[in-house]
Write an enzyme that holds these catalytic residues in place. Structure first.
Site, short mmCIF file in Angstrom:
data_model
loop_
_atom_site.label_atom_id
_atom_site.label_comp_id
_atom_site.label_asym_id
_atom_site.label_seq_id
_atom_site.Cartn_x
_atom_site.Cartn_y
_atom_site.Cartn_z
N CYS A 112 -21.09 22.77 3.25
CA CYS A 112 -20.59 23.95 2.52
C CYS A 112 -21.63 24.54 1.59
CB CYS A 112 -19.34 23.58 1.75
SG CYS A 112 -18.12 22.84 2.81
N HIS A 251 -18.44 27.49 -4.47
CA HIS A 251 -17.85 27.22 -3.15
C HIS A 251 -16.34 27.04 -3.35
CE1 HIS A 251 -16.70 25.58 0.58
NE2 HIS A 251 -16.62 24.33 0.17
N ASN A 281 -10.75 27.01 2.41
CA ASN A 281 -12.16 26.60 2.38
C ASN A 281 -12.83 27.05 3.68
OD1 ASN A 281 -14.57 25.20 2.60
ND2 ASN A 281 -13.74 23.26 1.86
N1 ACO Z 1 1.01 17.71 2.43
C1 ACO Z 1 1.77 16.83 1.78
N2 ACO Z 1 1.33 15.65 1.31
C2 ACO Z 1 0.03 15.37 1.51
C3 ACO Z 1 -0.84 16.25 2.18
C4 ACO Z 1 -0.30 17.45 2.65
N3 ACO Z 1 -1.04 18.36 3.31
N4 ACO Z 1 -2.05 15.70 2.23
C5 ACO Z 1 -1.98 14.52 1.60
N5 ACO Z 1 -0.72 14.32 1.17
C6 ACO Z 1 -0.19 13.18 0.46
C7 ACO Z 1 -0.99 11.94 0.66
O1 ACO Z 1 -0.64 11.29 1.85
C8 ACO Z 1 -0.61 11.14 -0.56
O2 ACO Z 1 0.62 10.56 -0.35
P1 ACO Z 1 0.91 9.05 -0.86
O3 ACO Z 1 0.74 9.11 -2.35
O4 ACO Z 1 2.29 8.80 -0.38
O5 ACO Z 1 -0.14 8.22 -0.18
C9 ACO Z 1 -0.44 12.21 -1.63
O6 ACO Z 1 -0.23 13.45 -0.93
C10 ACO Z 1 -1.63 12.36 -2.54
O7 ACO Z 1 -2.80 12.42 -1.74
P2 ACO Z 1 -4.19 12.50 -2.40
O8 ACO Z 1 -5.24 12.43 -1.33
O9 ACO Z 1 -4.28 11.58 -3.55
O10 ACO Z 1 -4.15 14.00 -2.96
P3 ACO Z 1 -5.18 14.68 -3.91
O11 ACO Z 1 -4.47 15.12 -5.12
O12 ACO Z 1 -6.44 13.89 -4.05
O13 ACO Z 1 -5.52 15.99 -3.09
C11 ACO Z 1 -7.21 16.96 -1.70
C12 ACO Z 1 -6.13 15.90 -1.80
C13 ACO Z 1 -6.58 18.32 -1.83
C14 ACO Z 1 -7.90 16.85 -0.34
C15 ACO Z 1 -8.22 16.73 -2.86
O14 ACO Z 1 -8.63 15.39 -2.88
C16 ACO Z 1 -9.41 17.61 -2.74
O15 ACO Z 1 -9.34 18.81 -2.85
N6 ACO Z 1 -10.59 17.00 -2.56
C17 ACO Z 1 -11.80 17.75 -2.44
C18 ACO Z 1 -11.92 18.19 -1.04
C19 ACO Z 1 -12.98 19.19 -0.93
O16 ACO Z 1 -13.38 19.80 -1.89
N7 ACO Z 1 -13.44 19.35 0.29
C20 ACO Z 1 -14.36 20.31 0.57
C21 ACO Z 1 -15.74 19.99 0.09
S1 ACO Z 1 -16.82 19.88 1.31
C22 ACO Z 1 -16.43 21.05 2.31
O17 ACO Z 1 -16.01 22.10 1.85
C23 ACO Z 1 -16.55 20.92 3.80
#
Ligand code: ACO
Length: 326
Positions: A112, A251, A281
């Site tokens: 990214c 980003h 994204n």
């Molecule tokens: N819908 C509903 N529930 C979900 C979903 C969904 N789409 N996805 C995950 N969950 C659940 C999980 O299973 C988990 O459930 P559990 O507690 O029963 O196990 C719960 O939601 C919490 O999951 P987490 O992974 O802890 O959620 P978090 O608050 O960390 O958010 C996210 C996840 C949005 C991916 C976050 O970690 C994030 O944004 N990370 C950065 C990702 C990023 O920036 N990527 C791009 C950078 S690089 C690039 O752009 C290619």
């Protein structure tokens, strides 16, 4: 040495809008979770257009904005992780369609951070006098590598492209750049390519699908730290401070990442430009699309200071400190 400035921008997103409710029909998710955890309301999805089709449309707009044609361009760099083909490059396909016959063309991959890396590379070509006008594009059709069974990732991504035309000249537009990489944390974000497979191998390997795999928590932690480092490092030695900067263009990965950074840098969140709600994204394209949107909305005036900041797979990161000269 010439100065380098951005003299035109363009962008393009597919017309198909996919809502969070649409995704509820595909995986176990819901609108509320996606909005509160990511800030994403909708994203655009290709209905058949490939990365070069998106790249071409953004390029045509950027050329128009710069009042140039393909013949004026002597360098095309496309940042992407979703090339149409291993070869030819997306840049060569765009070249043929805009008639940039004298251009040198290639793609780069830096997750990214791709658009930031590509701007930095183009700047070096232009500064040395090797080229006069460059077309830099970030373009992705991430929907082709999205794992539509993985709710952790499939709700995050969208398709789109953005472009900028750079010119060598008297005006100092790109004041400073900063980039970095950390290959030993490459496992946190991966899209597999074709696996090694030939008749001389002991065991024939199964060709794993090329789908996005991400450790969201680790990327989140990395992003919040590296954005601040990238802002600090790109501004150092420029004689400016963050107070002089009108907008940060990060980003677009997650609105919570940006809110966190805005808080840590004691900056009003409105100075961090965000459009993740509309497009999700779009990886290499996200900063380029945001910059074009700001240009079109008339948010940028001559001599405004802007910082572009990216982070992503690799891991990679980088920032560009711009004096807006258009
Ligand atoms: N819908 C509903 N529930 C979900 C979903 C969904 N789409 N996805 C995950 N969950 C659940 C999980 O299973 C988990 O459930 P559990 O507690 O029963 O196990 C719960 O939601 C919490 O999951 P987490 O992974 O802890 O959620 P978090 O608050 O960390 O958010 C996210 C996840 C949005 C991916 C976050 O970690 C994030 O944004 N990370 C950065 C990702 C990023 O920036 N990527 C791009 C950078 S690089 C690039 O752009 C290619």
């Amino acid at each position: 040495m010439s100065y380098v400035s951005i003299v035109g921008t363009g962008s393009y997103v597919p017309t198909k809008v996919v809502t969070n409710n649409d995704l509820e029909k595909i995986v176990d998710t819901n609108d509320e979770w996606i909005k509160t955890r990511t800030g994403i309301h909708t994203r655009r999805m290709s209905e058949g257009e490939n990365t070069s089709d998106l790249a071409l449309k953004a390029a045509e707009e950027a050329l128009k904005d710069a009042d140039m044609s393909g013949e004026d361009i002597d360098l095309i760099i496309v940042a992407t992780v979703t090339q149409d083909t291993f070869t030819p490059s997306v840049a060569c396909i765009v070249q043929s369609k805009i008639g940039a016959n004298k251009a040198t063309c290639f793609d780069i991959t830096a997750g990214c951070t791709g658009f930031v890396y590509a701007l930095n590379i183009a700047k070096q070509f232009l500064e040395t006098g090797k080229c006069k006008n460059a077309l830099v594009i970030g373009a992705e059709v991430l929907s082709k590598v999205t794992n539509w069974e993985d709710r952790n990732t499939c709700v995050l991504f969208g398709d789109g492209s953005g472009a900028a035309v750079l010119r060598a000249g008297e005006q100092e537009g790109i004041i400073s750049t900063y980039t970095g990489s950390k290959g030993d944390e490459n496992r946190y974000l991966e899209i597999k390519a074709v696996q090694v497979n030939n008749p001389f191998m002991q065991e024939i390997s199964n060709n794993n699908p090329s789908l996005i795999k991400m450790n969201g928590k680790e990327i989140f932690k990395f992003a919040t730290k590296i954005i601040r480092k990238s802002l600090k490092n790109v501004i150092e030695d420029t004689g400016y401070s963050l107070d002089d900067v009108k907008y940060i263009v990060p980003h677009q990965a997650n609105h919570r990442i940006i809110e966190h950074v805005a808080h840590k840098t004691n900056m009003d969140i409105d100075r961090y430009y965000m459009n993740i709600d509309k497009y999700g994204n779009t990886s290499s394209a996200s900063i380029a699309i945001a910059l074009d949107e700001m240009n079109k909305k008339g948010l940028l005036e001559k001599n405004d200071k802007v910082i572009l900041v990216g982070f992503g797979g690799g891991l990679t990161w980088g920032s560009i400190f711009i004096n807006w000269v258009k």
